[in-house]
Motif scaffolding. Structure first.
Motif, short mmCIF file in Angstrom:
data_model
loop_
_atom_site.label_atom_id
_atom_site.label_comp_id
_atom_site.label_asym_id
_atom_site.label_seq_id
_atom_site.Cartn_x
_atom_site.Cartn_y
_atom_site.Cartn_z
N ARG A 745 12.47 -76.96 112.54
CA ARG A 745 13.86 -76.73 112.14
C ARG A 745 13.98 -76.67 110.62
O ARG A 745 14.65 -75.79 110.06
N ILE A 746 13.31 -77.61 109.94
CA ILE A 746 13.36 -77.63 108.47
C ILE A 746 12.73 -76.36 107.90
O ILE A 746 13.25 -75.77 106.94
N ALA A 747 11.61 -75.95 108.50
CA ALA A 747 10.95 -74.73 108.03
C ALA A 747 11.84 -73.51 108.24
O ALA A 747 11.92 -72.63 107.36
N ASP A 748 12.52 -73.45 109.40
CA ASP A 748 13.42 -72.32 109.68
C ASP A 748 14.58 -72.29 108.69
O ASP A 748 14.97 -71.23 108.19
N GLU A 749 15.16 -73.49 108.42
CA GLU A 749 16.28 -73.56 107.48
C GLU A 749 15.84 -73.16 106.07
O GLU A 749 16.57 -72.48 105.35
N ALA A 750 14.64 -73.59 105.69
CA ALA A 750 14.11 -73.22 104.36
C ALA A 750 13.91 -71.72 104.27
O ALA A 750 14.22 -71.09 103.24
N LYS A 751 13.40 -71.14 105.35
CA LYS A 751 13.18 -69.70 105.36
C LYS A 751 14.51 -68.95 105.28
O LYS A 751 14.64 -67.96 104.55
N LYS A 752 15.52 -69.44 106.02
CA LYS A 752 16.85 -68.81 105.98
C LYS A 752 17.47 -68.94 104.59
O LYS A 752 18.07 -67.99 104.07
N ALA A 753 17.32 -70.14 103.99
CA ALA A 753 17.89 -70.37 102.66
C ALA A 753 17.21 -69.45 101.63
O ALA A 753 17.87 -68.88 100.75
N GLU A 754 15.89 -69.30 101.77
CA GLU A 754 15.16 -68.43 100.85
C GLU A 754 15.60 -66.98 101.01
O GLU A 754 15.79 -66.25 100.02
N LYS A 755 15.79 -66.58 102.27
CA LYS A 755 16.22 -65.21 102.54
C LYS A 755 17.62 -64.97 102.00
O LYS A 755 17.91 -63.92 101.42
N LEU A 756 18.51 -65.99 102.18
CA LEU A 756 19.88 -65.87 101.67
C LEU A 756 19.89 -65.79 100.15
O LEU A 756 20.63 -64.99 99.56
N ALA A 757 19.04 -66.62 99.51
CA ALA A 757 18.96 -66.60 98.04
C ALA A 757 18.47 -65.25 97.54
O ALA A 757 18.99 -64.71 96.55
N ASP A 758 17.49 -64.68 98.24
CA ASP A 758 16.98 -63.36 97.85
C ASP A 758 18.06 -62.30 97.98
O ASP A 758 18.20 -61.41 97.13
N THR A 759 18.84 -62.41 99.07
CA THR A 759 19.92 -61.43 99.30
C THR A 759 20.99 -61.55 98.22
O THR A 759 21.46 -60.54 97.67
N GLU A 760 21.37 -62.81 97.92
CA GLU A 760 22.39 -63.03 96.88
C GLU A 760 21.90 -62.55 95.52
O GLU A 760 22.66 -61.97 94.73
N ARG A 761 20.62 -62.77 95.22
CA ARG A 761 20.06 -62.34 93.95
C ARG A 761 20.07 -60.81 93.86
O ARG A 761 20.46 -60.24 92.83
#
Length: 821
Positions: A745-761
């Motif tokens: 779950r933590i790994a999935d959330e980290a991956k989603k957060a990283e993807k969201l940060a990339d999208t926002e950037r």
């Protein structure tokens, strides 16, 4: 003034329709959210993520292209490639087709033996999907690029025959694995039905696309379908595309058969047939399919109606389209019906409605609109088999594994060859019936209304008889959802014990298995519901709708009573079938198995090379077994026969091992699978090692099958005795499982957060590249969207508050505080 009876029913139907529409809306919303949520990871209780379902459906979609293209390289006059392009004579093709049919009987048995004895790290069927596609495309491509126009007729016929035989044999492996992989994706019946429905809807589009595009493209060539270039540059690319899709299916769709790590496929043809004859559900389905051949008597009536009665080609095309659309509806409805009433009851519904529809068509055969309407409904129910039969086949195979301890997949079709002579002979029944009714060479007699109606009357009557013969054996098919679920639980428990004995501990499997065992014992402690009381309550609630002033409240009460009855039936069925798992857990404490383990230990201690004296003692002891009950008689008969065969084992050992017997190490197969395969040399060495140990195990099993069966049961008794030891680790393993899930779950959330940060950037960088005027427009547009969302949220909240007030008013009693009756 009381409402009329018709108006009352109208009110009830209105409430039911409104309730159904709301349910459909909720389901559609749920499905969309469910797909998003479980695209990569399946929901709890399921096994297959939607991504894998999509790849499976895409692979099946491509397989349909493959099937059409490869089907052109066949001994049939209907093939434009063989007939129009190569100009091969129809009778020559038919002669070769008969020869090919005989060859395929042996090919089928050979193929099934190979597939069922396949064991690889990726499964039993996937290797064939991955590696068989390339040679099939290569054979098709070579065939289409051969210089047929320069050859004599005899050369063309001989070369074409050679390619057809090769292509057909390769396709036998390919088709069998495509058909089987959908049955082993999940052990969950409801999930399997849903997957098959999605798959059927998607793959059924492929032929429509092919026949919509290919004829148009073929027109670009002067000779059309008679020009070999059309096949080279239009038809062949579809085969290549289909092969690519099917390879993707083989690479990413997993097999989830419940097997232990120590499982070794050792399937012999004659033994497989014997095992199949112990599977009562396979026998029932085989009998049902075999005796229902007369049902085909009505198959051509739909076509004859338009050709000889209506004489309207345009109407025929529309009718085919409308009737064909019923298949799509059936695919959508199949998983819903299966979930509501189970696989077995859905099959009974399908066959029962077939009898009813054929009977109605017999009555209304002279009224065009009525016979077409009934035909549409009959086709709708018949097409349930598209999803239903794979589900039934998968459940029968699970039961086969439970009953015999061996997994049979493809070999069940080899066992079906025992009724092949009956099937071949029964194929003459309908043509004989046609001729006896005067339909020989001259089909023009069907233009006569009197002749046609009398013939239709006879054909419908015979079809009803055939459909009834098909239906009757299915009444004995009692493999319900609950029974199958407990059969799969037994398979999981066996796999847990066998894995545990070699040090393999799967925390998730062990926790799930212990939970299922505890649930089985818990439900057996409960009492059965009195269904007669609940049935009367449902009937009373339905009758109360007509008398009640508040129809909504009365209908809600009826729905509650109906749900209570359904839950009670489900509970009683689950309580009854929980004995399957409980009996499995307790079987080594019964007198029969206590005897078997005691004499089995003596047999094992004597060794396989010294079985003769031990086998005599085993036989003498088996003949003294009690035979008071049906189970005891069956047990005694089985092990007395085994004892007779055991006495011949030493002679077989001496014959097969002339240089001295050496018992192979069964765990060597597992170690071989763990060998590295990063380089070509390592892969080659692994293949050689695997083939060698597997060959040794197959030889060992062929001479010592009965001895190994007794040894397996004895070792299983030792494993089952360790249940308390396994159960003592429950808390530890559950904690490990929670830690693993939390880490995922933590790994999935980290991956989603990283993807969201990339999208926002990326969005910020793109926004910065805009001109000031465009930035202002974008900000204004975003502000309007935000305002619209806030307004929508406010409206939704107001609607929810109003609904809650209505519910409170409906359920909270009337104005003077009295409770609503």
């Amino acid at each position: 003034m009381p409402l009329s009876f018709a108006r009352l029913y109208g009110e009830i139907l209105k409430l039911a329709f409104k309730d159904t529409v709301n349910v459909v809306k909720e389901k559609a919303s749920f499905v969309l959210n469910d797909v998003k949520l479980h695209w990569n990871k399946p929901a709890k209780g399921n096994f297959v993520p939607y991504k894998e379902v999509a790849l499976y459906s895409l692979g099946s979609f491509g397989y349909q292209f493959f099937l059409i293209v490869v089907g052109l390289i066949a001994f049939t006059a209907n093939s434009t490639l063989m007939g129009s392009a190569l100009n091969l004579k129809p009778m020559h093709l038919q002669y070769m087709n008969v020869a090919m049919s005989v060859i395929l009987i042996f090919v089928t048995i050979f193929r099934n033996n190979i597939i069922d004895n396949t064991r690889t790290r990726i499964g039993r069927f996937r290797p064939y999907l991955i590696f068989m596609s390339v040679p099939l495309v290569a054979v098709a491509a070579i065939f289409m690029f051969l210089p047929f126009e320069t050859w004599t007729y005899t050369t063309k016929l001989l070369v074409a025959s050679m390619f057809v035989i090769v292509c057909t044999i390769l396709m036998q492996f390919y088709s069998e694995c495509v058909g089987n992989i959908g049955m082993v994706m999940t052990p969950n019946s409801d999930e399997r039905a849903k997957i098959q429905a999605i798959n059927a809807i998607i793959y059924s589009i492929a032929p429509s696309i092919y026949y919509a595009i290919v004829p148009k493209l073929v027109e670009l060539f002067r000779g059309g379908f008679t020009d070999m270039n059309a096949y080279k540059f239009v038809v062949l690319p579809f085969a290549i595309a289909g092969a690519v899709f099917a390879i993707l299916m083989g690479l990413f769709v997993k097999e989830r058969v419940v097997l232990s790590k120590t499982f070794k496929p050792k399937v012999k043809t004659l033994r497989a047939i014997g095992d199949a004859l112990k599977n009562k559900y396979w026998i029932i389905m085989t009998i049902s399919t075999t005796v229902g051949f007369l049902e085909l008597a009505s198959a051509n009536i739909f076509t004859w109606l338009f050709v000889y009665s209506y004489q309207n080609g345009a109407l025929w095309g529309v009718a085919n389209l409308v009737v064909g659309f019923s298949a799509t509806i059936a695919m959508v409805l199949s998983p819903i019906i299966i979930k509501l009433i189970g696989v077995r009851n859905t099959k009974l519904l399908r066959e029962g409605m077939n009898i009813i529809c054929l009977s109605l068509m017999l009555v209304v055969r002279e009224v065009q609109i009525l016979i077409l309407a009934v035909w549409w409904f009959n086709t709708l129910f018949s097409q349930l088999d598209i999803v239903l039969l794979p589900c039934m086949n998968a459940e029968m195979r699970d039961y086969q594994q439970y009953k015999c301890g061996r997994r049979l997949d493809s070999m069940l079709s080899s066992a079906a060859q025992i009724v092949a002579p009956i099937t071949i002979l029964s194929g003459f029944a309908v043509p004989y019936l046609y001729e006896s009714l005067g339909l020989t060479k001259n089909y023009d007699i069907l233009f006569d209304n009197l002749v046609r109606n009398n013939m239709f009357k006879m054909l419908f009557t015979v079809a009803i008889i055939g459909a009834t013969m098909n239906f009757l054996p299915l009444l004995f098919y009692d493999l319900t959802r609950s029974k199958h679920t407990n059969v799969v639980k037994v398979l999981r428990v066996r796999a847990i014990f066998e894995n545990y004995s070699v040090g393999e501990v799967d925390a998730e499997a062990v926790v799930r298995g212990i939970d299922e065992v505890r649930e089985a014992y818990a439900i057996r402690e409960t009492e059965d519901f009195d269904l007669s009381v609940l049935l009367k309550a449902r009937q009373d609630a339905f009758s109360a709708i007509f008398k009640a002033e508040d129809k909504k409240l009365a209908y809600a009460a009826y729905k509650t009573a109906r749900k209570e009855l359904s839950k009670a039936r489900s509970h009683n069925d689950e309580r009854k079938n929980a004995l399957i798992l409980i009996d499995e857990m307790n079987k080594f404490q019964t007198p029969s198995y206590i005897w078997l383990t005691e004499v089995g230990k003596k047999l094992i201690d004597s060794g396989i090379a010294n079985l003769e004296a031990a086998a005599i003692e085993f036989k003498t002891s088996a003949e003294k077994l009690p035979e008071k009950t049906k189970e005891e008689i069956s047990f005694k008969r089985k092990w007395t026969a085994v004892a007779k065969r055991l006495s011949k084992t030493p002679a077989l050992v001496a014959k097969k091992y002339p240089n001295g017997f050496v018992e192979p190490d069964e765990t060597e197969l597992i170690r071989t699978e763990d060998l590295p395969e990063t380089t070509r040399e390592e892969r080659a060495a692994k293949t050689v090692a695997f083939t060698k140990i597997n060959s040794e195990l197959m030889r060992y099993d062929s001479v010592a099958h009965d001895y190994l069966e007794i040894k397996r049961i004895y070792e299983m008794s030792l494993m089952y005795a360790r249940y308390s030891e396994i159960e003592s680790r429950y808390d530890e393993l559950k904690a490990q499982l929670r830690e693993k899930e939390e880490a995922e779950r933590i790994a999935d959330e980290a991956k989603k957060a990283e993807k969201l940060a990339d999208t926002e950037r990326a969005t910020a960088e793109r926004f910065a590249s805009f001109s000031p005027e465009k930035q202002a427009r974008v900000l204004e547009k975003q502000a309007k969207k935000k305002e619209k969302r806030l307004a929508s949220s406010a409206n939704a909240a107001a609607t929810l508050a109003t609904t809650e007030e209505e519910v409170d008013e409906l359920l909270g009693g009337n104005d003077d505080g009295e409770e609503d009756k």
